[in-house]
Design an enzyme around this catalytic site. Structure first.
Site, PDB file in Angstrom:
ATOM      1  CD  GLU A  36     -50.932  22.591 -64.485  1.00 40.29           C
ATOM      2  OE1 GLU A  36     -51.766  23.506 -64.547  1.00 40.29           O
ATOM      3  OE2 GLU A  36     -51.224  21.387 -64.403  1.00 40.29           O
ATOM      4  NE  ARG A 260     -56.204  33.780 -69.802  1.00 33.80           N
ATOM      5  CZ  ARG A 260     -55.545  32.812 -69.160  1.00 33.80           C
ATOM      6  NH1 ARG A 260     -55.531  32.773 -67.858  1.00 33.80           N
ATOM      7  NH2 ARG A 260     -54.909  31.885 -69.834  1.00 33.80           N
ATOM      8  CE  LYS A 270     -48.914  26.269 -69.721  1.00 36.63           C
ATOM      9  NZ  LYS A 270     -49.687  25.962 -68.510  1.00 36.63           N
TER      10      LYS A 270
HETATM   11  P1  ATP Z   1     -53.129  27.797 -69.812  1.00 38.20           P
HETATM   12  O1  ATP Z   1     -54.620  27.734 -69.764  1.00 38.20           O
HETATM   13  O2  ATP Z   1     -52.607  28.193 -71.128  1.00 38.20           O
HETATM   14  O3  ATP Z   1     -52.495  26.593 -69.229  1.00 38.20           O
HETATM   15  P2  ATP Z   1     -52.577  29.018 -67.359  1.00 38.20           P
HETATM   16  O4  ATP Z   1     -52.953  30.339 -66.837  1.00 38.20           O
HETATM   17  O5  ATP Z   1     -53.153  27.809 -66.731  1.00 38.20           O
HETATM   18  O6  ATP Z   1     -52.803  29.029 -68.897  1.00 38.20           O
HETATM   19  P3  ATP Z   1     -49.966  28.678 -66.313  1.00 38.20           P
HETATM   20  O7  ATP Z   1     -48.942  27.767 -66.811  1.00 38.20           O
HETATM   21  O8  ATP Z   1     -50.605  28.394 -65.018  1.00 38.20           O
HETATM   22  O9  ATP Z   1     -51.029  28.840 -67.446  1.00 38.20           O
HETATM   23  O10 ATP Z   1     -49.470  30.168 -66.363  1.00 38.20           O
HETATM   24  C1  ATP Z   1     -48.260  30.699 -65.883  1.00 38.20           C
HETATM   25  C2  ATP Z   1     -48.453  32.177 -65.746  1.00 38.20           C
HETATM   26  O11 ATP Z   1     -48.781  32.754 -67.010  1.00 38.20           O
HETATM   27  C3  ATP Z   1     -49.601  32.483 -64.819  1.00 38.20           C
HETATM   28  O12 ATP Z   1     -49.199  33.500 -63.926  1.00 38.20           O
HETATM   29  C4  ATP Z   1     -50.695  32.922 -65.727  1.00 38.20           C
HETATM   30  O13 ATP Z   1     -51.542  33.840 -65.094  1.00 38.20           O
HETATM   31  C5  ATP Z   1     -49.928  33.536 -66.896  1.00 38.20           C
HETATM   32  N1  ATP Z   1     -50.714  33.487 -68.130  1.00 38.20           N
HETATM   33  C6  ATP Z   1     -51.248  32.401 -68.717  1.00 38.20           C
HETATM   34  N2  ATP Z   1     -51.959  32.740 -69.803  1.00 38.20           N
HETATM   35  C7  ATP Z   1     -51.870  34.083 -69.926  1.00 38.20           C
HETATM   36  C8  ATP Z   1     -52.385  35.045 -70.847  1.00 38.20           C
HETATM   37  N3  ATP Z   1     -53.151  34.683 -71.868  1.00 38.20           N
HETATM   38  N4  ATP Z   1     -52.084  36.343 -70.653  1.00 38.20           N
HETATM   39  C9  ATP Z   1     -51.303  36.701 -69.620  1.00 38.20           C
HETATM   40  N5  ATP Z   1     -50.786  35.857 -68.723  1.00 38.20           N
HETATM   41  C10 ATP Z   1     -51.060  34.562 -68.855  1.00 38.20           C
HETATM   42 MG    MG Z   2     -53.210  25.953 -66.348  1.00 42.49          MG
END
Ligand code: ATP
Ligand code: MG
Length: 552
Positions: A36, A260, A270
């Site tokens: 995202e 994760r 993020k």
């Molecule tokens: P954030 O809370 O940092 O925004 P998110 O999971 O909402 O994390 P996205 O931008 O939706 O972030 O993530 C893109 C991809 O990265 C998704 O498939 C998510 O599962 C993966 N991802 C995000 N954080 C992690 C992590 N700590 N370890 C492994 N994969 C991750």
């Molecule tokens: Mg997110």
């Protein structure tokens, strides 16, 4: 690789992919990385990137980069650009670039299709009423009074929603599934909501936006993603993911979940990282203390070290906390192989070599990197007055002290063995200068002096050096489990996470470029910072020589 050996090293997702390929379920695989665009990528994303792109690389498939931009409020093109830069920097290439927002028309059609199938309805309940209808994990929910609207009425209302005839929060489109399902997400989830917000790509075209579950899974199907890999918090969403695909009869993408990455003393979110930036706890997304890819890059991390780290931690099915020293291990390992050894002194003590002619300079040849025979060597100017580290001299030294002490000898790296003849002190009794003599014929590489000398120390010419600013970083937080901390995460920020030191570097550092990697001998690994100017050369410490994560 022997078959048996290969099998042993497969992670569970690779096993699934191999089975799907050998059974003929898929001819080739297509994965995706779906960030995202609401912030910069962090090391947790690197794990997901390495997994998705790595799977495709291993099995001759492809990976799409898809911006999951269905929430108009938090997203920005700045983030899109940084995400692309970071994925490229890690060394991966996507097959094609997509935006979930490009699918808004198709997703809208899917929503109408669900309505036409009698599987979605417009609900006028407000948020409290919706929450009350949800029930709890142990008690079933209750049906909404709007659940049995006719297909025609639902279509009319949904189209009115799209046309902007209804206020935010006054109506939502819900999937009609089962309010008694043991999976709370199956209890008639909202799939479209009204939001009068400008979207970073579609502008004002839409005032209704699809929710995650509809948008994400269906984007996978539209692109014909074979293996949709995500993190464990989506396990419960899988049932809904499969439900939409089955009801809409579209490409059967499959979702698989892995743990994760959680890294000690830092954050993997993020949203929270954005707060650190916005509230100026750090100097931007690429502050070298940040766990962002851009922060790690500015800190001096290499793509290889991050990829090796992600490889090593592997793919788990249960959440765990990875020790921050493991990431340090991989960057040290890589930097040891590729960085130039240079000299810089942070806490200078003047040394006068009394038997070295005044006004004369002698070049000392120093290998750039003893770990790499092709790295060559360079000349470092040596003269009568030099700086050594204060800590490399002890007046009252124990017997086994091999650095400089009164009457003792030490080798100056790449130069001569010197002997300490005299100490000069100020009025407070503090040592401010050493008078030494160099030993004839003791120059490094051509030493025929026969003098035994166990210690080697670094030095710089007092006249011929470049002043440097060194930024030395410590962990960003004082607690290891930041996400699990039950107060405000900002209360456990380490207020001493940045230390700024002055230093004197050997003259070659004037020519350092942004990407060059250095080992400041006996100090640690350093990289030039982008804040450097003509007049002020600034280096970031990537990592010190010793493990900085050991608990005291
Ligand atoms: P954030 O809370 O940092 O925004 P998110 O999971 O909402 O994390 P996205 O931008 O939706 O972030 O993530 C893109 C991809 O990265 C998704 O498939 C998510 O599962 C993966 N991802 C995000 N954080 C992690 C992590 N700590 N370890 C492994 N994969 C991750
Ligand atoms: Mg997110």
């Amino acid at each position: 690789m022997a078959n048996e050996e290969k099998e042993k090293s497969l992670n569970f997702i690779e096993e699934i992919v191999e089975n799907d390929l050998s059974s003929g379920k898929h001819k080739s695989i297509l994965t995706r990385f779906p960030p995202e665009p609401n912030g910069y990528l962090h090391i947790g994303h690197a794990k997901s990137i390495c997994l998705n792109f790595g799977l495709a690389e291993s099995y001759g498939g492809k990976t799409n980069l898809r911006f999951d931009d269905t929430n108009p409020v938090t997203e920005d093109t700045e983030y899109v650009d940084s995400i692309k830069e970071d994925v490229k920097w890690l060394g991966f290439d996507w097959a094609s670039e997509h935006y979930a927002s490009d699918y808004f028309d198709t997703l809208y059609e899917y929503a109408e299709k669900l309505i036409n199938l009698g599987l979605a309805y417009v609900d006028d309940s407000n948020s409290e009423e919706l929450a009350a209808q949800k029930g709890t994990p142990t008690t079933p929910g209750t049906n909404s009074p709007f659940r049995d609207r006719s297909i025609e009425e639902n279509l009319t209302l949904f189209r009115e929603m799209r046309e902007g005839k209804h206020e935010e929060g006054s109506k939502a489109l819900r999937a009609k599934i089962d309010m008694a399902s043991t999976n709370m997400l199956m209890r008639d989830p909202i799939i479209y909501r009204i939001k009068f917000a400008k979207h970073h790509r579609t502008g004002d075209k839409w005032c209704i936006y699809p929710m995650y579950d509809l948008a994400h899974g269906q984007s996978d199907s539209i692109e014909e993603i074979t293996h949709s890999v995500c993190t464990l918090e989506f396990v419960a969403h899988r049932e809904l993911y499969d439900w939409f695909i089955a009801k809409l009869e579209i490409f059967p993408s499959k979702q698989y979940e892995f743990a994760r990455l959680n890294l000690g003393y830092t954050l993997m979110s993020k949203r929270k990282l954005r707060l650190l930036v916005e509230e100026n706890h750090v100097n931007g997304w690429d502050d070298p203390r940040m766990p962002t890819i851009s922060g790690l890059r500015r800190r001096g991390y290499t793509p290889k070290s991050i990829r090796d780290f992600c490889d090593r931690i592997g793919i788990a099915k249960r959440d765990n906390m990875i020790d921050a020293s493991l990431l340090e291990f991989f960057i040290k390992d890589h930097l040891n192989k590729i960085s130039s050894r240079v000299m810089a002194v942070t806490d200078p003590l003047k040394v006068t070599i009394t038997n070295f002619p005044e006004g004369q300079t002698e070049d000392c040849e120093i290998d750039n990197n003893p770990e790499d025979e092709n790295s060559g060597s360079r000349m470092v100017p040596f003269d009568r007055e030099i700086f050594i580290e204060k800590s490399d001299f002890l007046e009252e030294a124990p017997k086994k002290y091999f650095r400089l002490k009164p009457g003792g000898v030490v080798r100056l790296k790449g130069a001569y063995i010197i002997q300490c003849d005299d100490i000069v002190k100020d009025e407070n009794g503090e040592v401010i200068e050493l008078k030494c003599s160099f030993i004839e014929n003791s120059k490094s590489g051509q030493d025929t002096s026969g003098v035994k000398c166990k210690g080697v120390i670094h030095w710089v010419s007092q006249k011929n050096n470049v002043p440097l600013e060194l930024r030395v970083y410590d962990r960003l937080f004082k607690e290891e489990d930041v996400a699990g901390y039950d107060g405000d995460f900002r209360d456990i920020l380490n207020e001493n996470s940045l230390e700024v030191l002055k230093a004197y570097g050997e003259p070659s550092l004037k020519d350092a470029k942004l990407d060059d990697k250095f080992q400041f001998i006996r100090k640690g690994y350093y990289v030039l910072d982008k804040d450097s100017t003509e007049n002020q050369i600034i280096f970031n410490q990537t990592v010190g020589m010793r493990d900085s994560w050991k608990k005291n």
